[in-house]
Motif scaffolding. Structure first.
Motif, PDB file in Angstrom:
ATOM      1  N   GLU A 105       5.997 -12.597 -11.499  1.00  8.86           N
ATOM      2  CA  GLU A 105       5.632 -11.363 -12.185  1.00  8.86           C
ATOM      3  C   GLU A 105       4.135 -11.318 -12.497  1.00  8.86           C
ATOM      4  O   GLU A 105       3.484 -10.297 -12.322  1.00  8.86           O
ATOM      5  CB  GLU A 105       6.441 -11.198 -13.470  1.00  8.86           C
ATOM      6  N   HIS A 106       3.594 -12.446 -12.957  1.00  6.07           N
ATOM      7  CA  HIS A 106       2.168 -12.499 -13.283  1.00  6.07           C
ATOM      8  C   HIS A 106       1.307 -12.270 -12.036  1.00  6.07           C
ATOM      9  O   HIS A 106       0.340 -11.498 -12.073  1.00  6.07           O
ATOM     10  CB  HIS A 106       1.811 -13.836 -13.927  1.00  6.07           C
ATOM     11  N   VAL A 107       1.645 -12.929 -10.940  1.00  2.73           N
ATOM     12  CA  VAL A 107       0.867 -12.781  -9.705  1.00  2.73           C
ATOM     13  C   VAL A 107       0.930 -11.332  -9.225  1.00  2.73           C
ATOM     14  O   VAL A 107      -0.087 -10.721  -8.892  1.00  2.73           O
ATOM     15  CB  VAL A 107       1.370 -13.749  -8.608  1.00  2.73           C
ATOM     16  N   SER A 108       2.126 -10.768  -9.199  1.00  2.45           N
ATOM     17  CA  SER A 108       2.300  -9.389  -8.761  1.00  2.45           C
ATOM     18  C   SER A 108       1.521  -8.421  -9.654  1.00  2.45           C
ATOM     19  O   SER A 108       0.842  -7.514  -9.164  1.00  2.45           O
ATOM     20  CB  SER A 108       3.787  -9.030  -8.761  1.00  2.45           C
ATOM     21  N   THR A 109       1.578  -8.618 -10.943  1.00  7.25           N
ATOM     22  CA  THR A 109       0.862  -7.763 -11.895  1.00  7.25           C
ATOM     23  C   THR A 109      -0.646  -7.867 -11.693  1.00  7.25           C
ATOM     24  O   THR A 109      -1.356  -6.852 -11.733  1.00  7.25           O
ATOM     25  CB  THR A 109       1.233  -8.133 -13.347  1.00  7.25           C
ATOM     26  N   CYS A 110      -1.153  -9.065 -11.465  1.00  9.62           N
ATOM     27  CA  CYS A 110      -2.590  -9.250 -11.216  1.00  9.62           C
ATOM     28  C   CYS A 110      -3.022  -8.525  -9.944  1.00  9.62           C
ATOM     29  O   CYS A 110      -4.074  -7.880  -9.919  1.00  9.62           O
ATOM     30  CB  CYS A 110      -2.932 -10.732 -11.116  1.00  9.62           C
ATOM     31  N   LEU A 111      -2.213  -8.622  -8.896  1.00  8.69           N
ATOM     32  CA  LEU A 111      -2.554  -7.923  -7.656  1.00  8.69           C
ATOM     33  C   LEU A 111      -2.609  -6.420  -7.889  1.00  8.69           C
ATOM     34  O   LEU A 111      -3.529  -5.742  -7.416  1.00  8.69           O
ATOM     35  CB  LEU A 111      -1.536  -8.259  -6.559  1.00  8.69           C
ATOM     36  N   LEU A 112      -1.634  -5.892  -8.614  1.00  5.56           N
ATOM     37  CA  LEU A 112      -1.612  -4.456  -8.911  1.00  5.56           C
ATOM     38  C   LEU A 112      -2.809  -4.043  -9.758  1.00  5.56           C
ATOM     39  O   LEU A 112      -3.373  -2.962  -9.573  1.00  5.56           O
ATOM     40  CB  LEU A 112      -0.323  -4.091  -9.646  1.00  5.56           C
ATOM     41  N   THR A 113      -3.194  -4.895 -10.683  1.00  2.00           N
ATOM     42  CA  THR A 113      -4.280  -4.578 -11.611  1.00  2.00           C
ATOM     43  C   THR A 113      -5.655  -4.656 -10.958  1.00  2.00           C
ATOM     44  O   THR A 113      -6.510  -3.807 -11.195  1.00  2.00           O
ATOM     45  CB  THR A 113      -4.239  -5.539 -12.817  1.00  2.00           C
ATOM     46  N   TYR A 114      -5.890  -5.667 -10.130  1.00  8.26           N
ATOM     47  CA  TYR A 114      -7.244  -5.950  -9.666  1.00  8.26           C
ATOM     48  C   TYR A 114      -7.549  -5.553  -8.227  1.00  8.26           C
ATOM     49  O   TYR A 114      -8.726  -5.443  -7.866  1.00  8.26           O
ATOM     50  CB  TYR A 114      -7.564  -7.429  -9.857  1.00  8.26           C
ATOM     51  N   ILE A 115      -6.547  -5.370  -7.389  1.00  9.75           N
ATOM     52  CA  ILE A 115      -6.802  -5.021  -5.988  1.00  9.75           C
ATOM     53  C   ILE A 115      -6.591  -3.513  -5.820  1.00  9.75           C
ATOM     54  O   ILE A 115      -5.481  -3.020  -6.007  1.00  9.75           O
ATOM     55  CB  ILE A 115      -5.882  -5.810  -5.029  1.00  9.75           C
ATOM     56  N   PRO A 116      -7.639  -2.779  -5.475  1.00  9.91           N
ATOM     57  CA  PRO A 116      -7.509  -1.328  -5.372  1.00  9.91           C
ATOM     58  C   PRO A 116      -6.540  -0.918  -4.265  1.00  9.91           C
ATOM     59  O   PRO A 116      -6.492  -1.534  -3.200  1.00  9.91           O
ATOM     60  CB  PRO A 116      -8.922  -0.853  -5.043  1.00  9.91           C
ATOM     61  N   GLY A 117      -5.773   0.118  -4.544  1.00  6.53           N
ATOM     62  CA  GLY A 117      -4.836   0.639  -3.551  1.00  6.53           C
ATOM     63  C   GLY A 117      -3.580  -0.186  -3.369  1.00  6.53           C
ATOM     64  O   GLY A 117      -2.793   0.083  -2.462  1.00  6.53           O
ATOM     65  N   MET A 118      -3.391  -1.195  -4.203  1.00  4.00           N
ATOM     66  CA  MET A 118      -2.218  -2.074  -4.075  1.00  4.00           C
ATOM     67  C   MET A 118      -0.982  -1.348  -4.603  1.00  4.00           C
ATOM     68  O   MET A 118      -0.995  -0.824  -5.707  1.00  4.00           O
ATOM     69  CB  MET A 118      -2.454  -3.366  -4.867  1.00  4.00           C
ATOM     70  N   SER A 119       0.080  -1.337  -3.796  1.00  8.91           N
ATOM     71  CA  SER A 119       1.335  -0.742  -4.245  1.00  8.91           C
ATOM     72  C   SER A 119       2.214  -1.849  -4.834  1.00  8.91           C
ATOM     73  O   SER A 119       2.015  -3.040  -4.556  1.00  8.91           O
ATOM     74  CB  SER A 119       2.067  -0.071  -3.090  1.00  8.91           C
ATOM     75  N   GLU A 120       3.180  -1.446  -5.611  1.00  9.48           N
ATOM     76  CA  GLU A 120       4.080  -2.428  -6.214  1.00  9.48           C
ATOM     77  C   GLU A 120       4.855  -3.186  -5.141  1.00  9.48           C
ATOM     78  O   GLU A 120       4.999  -4.412  -5.227  1.00  9.48           O
ATOM     79  CB  GLU A 120       5.051  -1.735  -7.174  1.00  9.48           C
ATOM     80  N   ASP A 121       5.316  -2.477  -4.119  1.00  9.98           N
ATOM     81  CA  ASP A 121       6.055  -3.133  -3.032  1.00  9.98           C
ATOM     82  C   ASP A 121       5.181  -4.141  -2.296  1.00  9.98           C
ATOM     83  O   ASP A 121       5.615  -5.254  -1.994  1.00  9.98           O
ATOM     84  CB  ASP A 121       6.606  -2.110  -2.036  1.00  9.98           C
ATOM     85  N   ARG A 122       3.941  -3.752  -1.990  1.00 13.70           N
ATOM     86  CA  ARG A 122       3.022  -4.653  -1.283  1.00 13.70           C
ATOM     87  C   ARG A 122       2.677  -5.864  -2.148  1.00 13.70           C
ATOM     88  O   ARG A 122       2.579  -6.992  -1.638  1.00 13.70           O
ATOM     89  CB  ARG A 122       1.752  -3.895  -0.879  1.00 13.70           C
ATOM     90  N   ALA A 123       2.503  -5.656  -3.442  1.00 17.93           N
ATOM     91  CA  ALA A 123       2.209  -6.768  -4.347  1.00 17.93           C
ATOM     92  C   ALA A 123       3.343  -7.789  -4.320  1.00 17.93           C
ATOM     93  O   ALA A 123       3.103  -8.996  -4.289  1.00 17.93           O
ATOM     94  CB  ALA A 123       1.975  -6.255  -5.762  1.00 17.93           C
ATOM     95  N   TRP A 124       4.586  -7.318  -4.320  1.00 19.63           N
ATOM     96  CA  TRP A 124       5.722  -8.249  -4.277  1.00 19.63           C
ATOM     97  C   TRP A 124       5.822  -8.947  -2.924  1.00 19.63           C
ATOM     98  O   TRP A 124       6.148 -10.131  -2.850  1.00 19.63           O
ATOM     99  CB  TRP A 124       7.025  -7.537  -4.631  1.00 19.63           C
ATOM    100  N   GLU A 125       5.518  -8.232  -1.833  1.00 18.04           N
ATOM    101  CA  GLU A 125       5.511  -8.863  -0.504  1.00 18.04           C
ATOM    102  C   GLU A 125       4.495 -10.003  -0.466  1.00 18.04           C
ATOM    103  O   GLU A 125       4.794 -11.105   0.018  1.00 18.04           O
ATOM    104  CB  GLU A 125       5.147  -7.844   0.578  1.00 18.04           C
ATOM    105  N   LEU A 126       3.300  -9.737  -0.960  1.00 17.94           N
ATOM    106  CA  LEU A 126       2.247 -10.758  -0.964  1.00 17.94           C
ATOM    107  C   LEU A 126       2.594 -11.911  -1.893  1.00 17.94           C
ATOM    108  O   LEU A 126       2.331 -13.078  -1.570  1.00 17.94           O
ATOM    109  CB  LEU A 126       0.903 -10.136  -1.355  1.00 17.94           C
ATOM    110  N   THR A 127       3.196 -11.608  -3.031  1.00 16.76           N
ATOM    111  CA  THR A 127       3.609 -12.649  -3.975  1.00 16.76           C
ATOM    112  C   THR A 127       4.641 -13.568  -3.330  1.00 16.76           C
ATOM    113  O   THR A 127       4.573 -14.796  -3.458  1.00 16.76           O
ATOM    114  CB  THR A 127       4.174 -12.018  -5.264  1.00 16.76           C
TER     115      THR A 127
END
Length: 78
Positions: A32-54
């Motif tokens: 959850e923390h990694v996904s939230t950080c990706l959403l917060t700091y990487i522009p254009g990041m979608s929730e689905d993409r953040a979870w894929e990358l996590t």
């Protein structure tokens, strides 16, 4: 008599190299923390993409989460 070489009128443009933000797996941060950080700091990041990358970070040990110019990469790294 020695002649100086002619000046070329052609301009060669070189692109700056791209920099990569790579997230590495660790035993401290939660999914959850990694996904939230990706959403917060990487522009254009979608929730689905953040979870894929996590998930990629967890199962493969790392993931390239962003690629672009050095100045932006330094900001996202911080």
């Amino acid at each position: 008599m020695v002649f100086a070489p002619e000046k070329s009128s052609q301009t060669i443009q070189k692109l700056y190299p791209n920099f990569k933000i790579i997230v590495l797996d660790d035993d401290f941060n939660t999914f959850e923390h990694v996904s939230t950080c990706l959403l917060t700091y990487i522009p254009g990041m979608s929730e689905d993409r953040a979870w894929e990358l996590t998930n990629q970070v967890h199962f493969e040990g790392q993931s390239i989460v962003w690629v672009g110019p050095q100045e932006q990469a330094e900001l996202y790294h911080q």
